[in-house]
Scaffold this active site. Structure first.
Site, short mmCIF file in Angstrom:
data_model
loop_
_atom_site.label_atom_id
_atom_site.label_comp_id
_atom_site.label_asym_id
_atom_site.label_seq_id
_atom_site.Cartn_x
_atom_site.Cartn_y
_atom_site.Cartn_z
CG HIS A 218 -70.57 45.28 25.60
ND1 HIS A 218 -70.33 44.28 24.68
CD2 HIS A 218 -71.62 46.02 25.11
CE1 HIS A 218 -71.21 44.39 23.69
NE2 HIS A 218 -72.00 45.44 23.93
CD GLU B 119 -42.03 28.23 6.29
OE1 GLU B 119 -41.61 29.35 6.59
OE2 GLU B 119 -41.56 27.17 6.73
N GLY C 6 -29.64 47.81 20.91
CA GLY C 6 -29.49 46.55 20.19
C GLY C 6 -30.40 46.42 18.99
CD GLU D 210 -24.26 47.79 21.33
OE1 GLU D 210 -24.81 46.96 22.06
OE2 GLU D 210 -24.07 47.61 20.10
CB ILE E 70 -38.49 38.34 10.44
CG1 ILE E 70 -37.98 38.51 11.88
CG2 ILE E 70 -37.83 39.36 9.51
CD1 ILE E 70 -36.47 38.47 12.03
P1 NAD Z 1 -38.34 32.06 12.38
O1 NAD Z 1 -37.54 30.90 12.83
O2 NAD Z 1 -39.45 32.55 13.19
O3 NAD Z 1 -38.93 31.76 10.91
C1 NAD Z 1 -38.10 31.34 9.86
C2 NAD Z 1 -38.95 30.60 8.86
O4 NAD Z 1 -38.15 30.29 7.74
C3 NAD Z 1 -39.51 29.29 9.38
O5 NAD Z 1 -40.88 29.28 9.10
C4 NAD Z 1 -38.75 28.23 8.61
O6 NAD Z 1 -39.51 27.08 8.39
C5 NAD Z 1 -38.46 28.97 7.32
N1 NAD Z 1 -37.29 28.49 6.59
C6 NAD Z 1 -36.11 28.10 7.10
N2 NAD Z 1 -35.25 27.80 6.10
C7 NAD Z 1 -35.90 28.01 4.93
C8 NAD Z 1 -35.57 27.91 3.56
N3 NAD Z 1 -34.35 27.52 3.18
N4 NAD Z 1 -36.50 28.22 2.63
C9 NAD Z 1 -37.74 28.63 3.02
N5 NAD Z 1 -38.11 28.76 4.29
C10 NAD Z 1 -37.21 28.46 5.24
O7 NAD Z 1 -37.27 33.20 12.09
P2 NAD Z 1 -37.45 34.74 11.74
O8 NAD Z 1 -38.81 35.06 11.21
O9 NAD Z 1 -36.26 35.03 10.89
O10 NAD Z 1 -37.31 35.41 13.15
C11 NAD Z 1 -36.09 35.25 13.88
C12 NAD Z 1 -36.30 35.40 15.37
O11 NAD Z 1 -36.69 36.70 15.69
C13 NAD Z 1 -37.36 34.46 15.92
O12 NAD Z 1 -36.88 33.89 17.11
C14 NAD Z 1 -38.52 35.35 16.18
O13 NAD Z 1 -39.30 34.88 17.29
C15 NAD Z 1 -37.86 36.67 16.49
N6 NAD Z 1 -38.74 37.76 16.12
C16 NAD Z 1 -39.82 38.02 16.87
C17 NAD Z 1 -40.69 39.01 16.49
C18 NAD Z 1 -41.88 39.31 17.34
O14 NAD Z 1 -41.91 38.91 18.49
N7 NAD Z 1 -42.87 39.97 16.79
C19 NAD Z 1 -40.48 39.73 15.34
C20 NAD Z 1 -39.40 39.43 14.59
C21 NAD Z 1 -38.53 38.43 14.98
#
Ligand code: NAD
Length: 479
Positions: A451, A212, A49, A42, A193
């Site tokens: 319930h 978005e 991580g 690591e 995120i």
């Molecule tokens: P994501 O792919 O889930 O979302 C990214 C978003 O950014 C999408 O909606 C996309 O359409 C948008 N996007 C892309 N390019 C863009 C731009 N130039 N301008 C505006 N919007 C744009 O990615 P994330 O939220 O960064 O998460 C990354 C990874 O981490 C994912 O695989 C997610 O599942 C994982 N994650 C999971 C959790 C959880 O399980 N709760 C939490 C955090 C992250």
């Protein structure tokens, strides 16, 4: 330690694991429990991580604080009023770090108990049978020879090359570091995120704008679930622009100046910009070619259902083998890899991997989504129970939630589930088990749920589907 170090800078392992995130530490621990001599490599001083250090766990600690702030406001409906909160950021940061340290320290103790040797440094393949590890102090490289390897090197945030490099433009790691509460925060990317951080920073008092690219937040998730979250977020954020993109960004003394294009063109100036537009796997950082491994253009490494790569004694798990990039996928893949190496007939063949957005309200889904069913022409029946008819939800002063179940019209078996509402992430597990067990609509509607709970909405959604509902009019009678 039973390890046979040929010299202080060279180790041999039955199984060498690259990366100590949820995939890596699970693989290492399972392999050790199955009698293998394991070295876990690591680059960071702490194990765990992204998930433990700068992802799932610290974000949940901050989301908890955000939820309390919002609940304290909302309880005024019951005649209980609190003064506006004062936030001591140093204490909040320390509280979050305590949670992280407890878990990462626990992992180190578990590694020691299992006699898993931890080597700190940046690892690369030197050949199909050894890693070269560069220690963080830049000292002499360490050689880790192995009979089997498990790659669990994870992923990193996607960067947009045209954006300037500036400390005010941050990734999720920067957002979780909680350096300050920016007055004006732009979030680029309305995925999980971006929306979890919007939930935190809007509660802490930032003016949050979200941009978005796609026509809805959390693209790919069913629109009826996302709509509920979208409505709530619009009350807490200043602007949410869909089908809009950042055309350009410039770092000036006043702030980060942003030009938007697409559906909502305009400009804005922000104290901070969080870029959350996805993650890229780290397959390109480990000199995989030296082991004879192919890494695709996106950084992924292909594996079969036993987590085996094209090089038979090298396995890979977690974000680097494909989407969804979720810790709970990585841990299950990791067990398969370790067990196959130990000679077990293990295979990674889940029917579904659940997804949760820990926003407010939470969204959770698993199995077939309606979006997918429509796109692929799959027939389904649907049972939907609105939480506005749930006594427990109303008791929480929340009426926006919904539980939706999809069933096969012929066999009546559960195909998928989607929930939106407080604690949806805690509720989805029951439906995952039901799907894995091949449960049908009556298995769910006849299961006696306690319930009043939010989990009874799962039984009630099944009653909506089979027509036995009494808490509402059965859908067929209504129509
Ligand atoms: P994501 O792919 O889930 O979302 C990214 C978003 O950014 C999408 O909606 C996309 O359409 C948008 N996007 C892309 N390019 C863009 C731009 N130039 N301008 C505006 N919007 C744009 O990615 P994330 O939220 O960064 O998460 C990354 C990874 O981490 C994912 O695989 C997610 O599942 C994982 N994650 C999971 C959790 C959880 O399980 N709760 C939490 C955090 C992250």
């Amino acid at each position: 330690m039973s390890d046979t170090a040929a010299s202080s800078q060279e180790f041999h392992a039955d199984v060498a694991v690259l990366g100590a995130g949820p995939g890596g530490y699970t693989a290492a621990f399972r392999a050790a429990d199955l009698g293998k001599k394991v070295v876990l490599i690591e680059r960071h001083p702490d194990l765990g991580g992204v998930c433990l250090n700068v992802g799932c766990i610290p974000s949940k600690a901050l989301l908890h604080a955000a939820a309390i702030i919002e609940e304290a406001k909302a309880i005024s409906q019951m005649g209980v009023t609190f003064a506006p909160p004062t936030v001591d950021l140093d204490q909040m940061r320390a509280g979050k770090e305590r949670v992280v340290k407890k878990l990462t320290g626990g992992l180190r103790a578990l590694a020691k108990q299992r006699q898993v040797r931890i080597v700190q440094g940046m690892a690369e393949f030197g050949s199909p049978h050894h890693f070269t590890v560069t220690p963080p102090d830049g000292g002499a490289p360490i050689t880790v020879r192995f009979d089997h390897a498990i790659i669990a090197c994870g992923s990193r945030p996607v960067q947009i090359p045209s954006f300037p490099t500036d400390p005010r433009i941050i990734t999720s790691t920067g957002a979780l570091a909680l350096a300050d509460v920016p007055e004006q925060l732009l979030i680029v990317g309305g995925g999980i995120i971006g929306l979890e951080m919007a939930t935190v920073y809007s509660a802490l008092g930032s003016h949050v704008d979200i941009v978005e690219l796609q026509p809805q937040l959390i693209p790919g998730c069913d629109a009826d679930l996302v709509q509920v979250l979208d409505k709530m977020l619009r009350k807490r954020c200043r602007q949410i622009w869909l089908e809009t993109k950042v055309e350009s960004m410039a770092a000036t003394e006043a702030g980060i100046e942003v030009n938007f294009g697409g559906k909502s063109p305009g400009t804005g100036c922000y104290d901070r910009v969080l870029v959350a537009v996805g993650r890229r796997p780290n397959g390109d950082l480990i000199n995989a070619a030296a082991a004879g491994l192919t890494v695709d253009a996106r950084g992924f490494i292909a594996v079969d259902a036993h987590q085996r790569t094209q090089v038979p004694h090298i396995f890979a798990v977690g974000d680097v083998v494909g989407n969804p990039m979720l810790a709970h996928k990585a841990t299950h893949e990791a067990k398969v890899a370790a067990e196959v190496i130990a000679g077990h007939k293990a295979v990674f063949d889940p029917l579904t991997i659940p997804a949760v957005a820990y926003t407010d309200p939470e969204i959770a889904w698993m199995g077939l989504t309606e979006t997918d069913a429509k796109a692929r022409g799959i027939a389904y029946e649907k049972g939907v129970f609105p939480w506005a008819a749930s006594g427990r939800s109303l008791g929480l002063h929340r009426d926006e939630g919904m539980t939706k179940l999809l069933f096969d019209p012929v066999t009546k078996r559960l195909l998928g589930a989607g929930l939106v509402g407080p604690n949806a992430g805690e509720l989805i597990g029951e439906t995952v088990l039901a799907l894995e067990m091949g449960a049908d609509v009556e298995d769910l509607s006849l299961t006696i749920h306690p319930h009043p709970t939010l989990n009874e909405t799962i039984g009630l959604a099944a009653e909506m589907a089979d027509g036995s509902i009494t808490d509402l009019l059965p859908p067929k009678r209504r129509s």
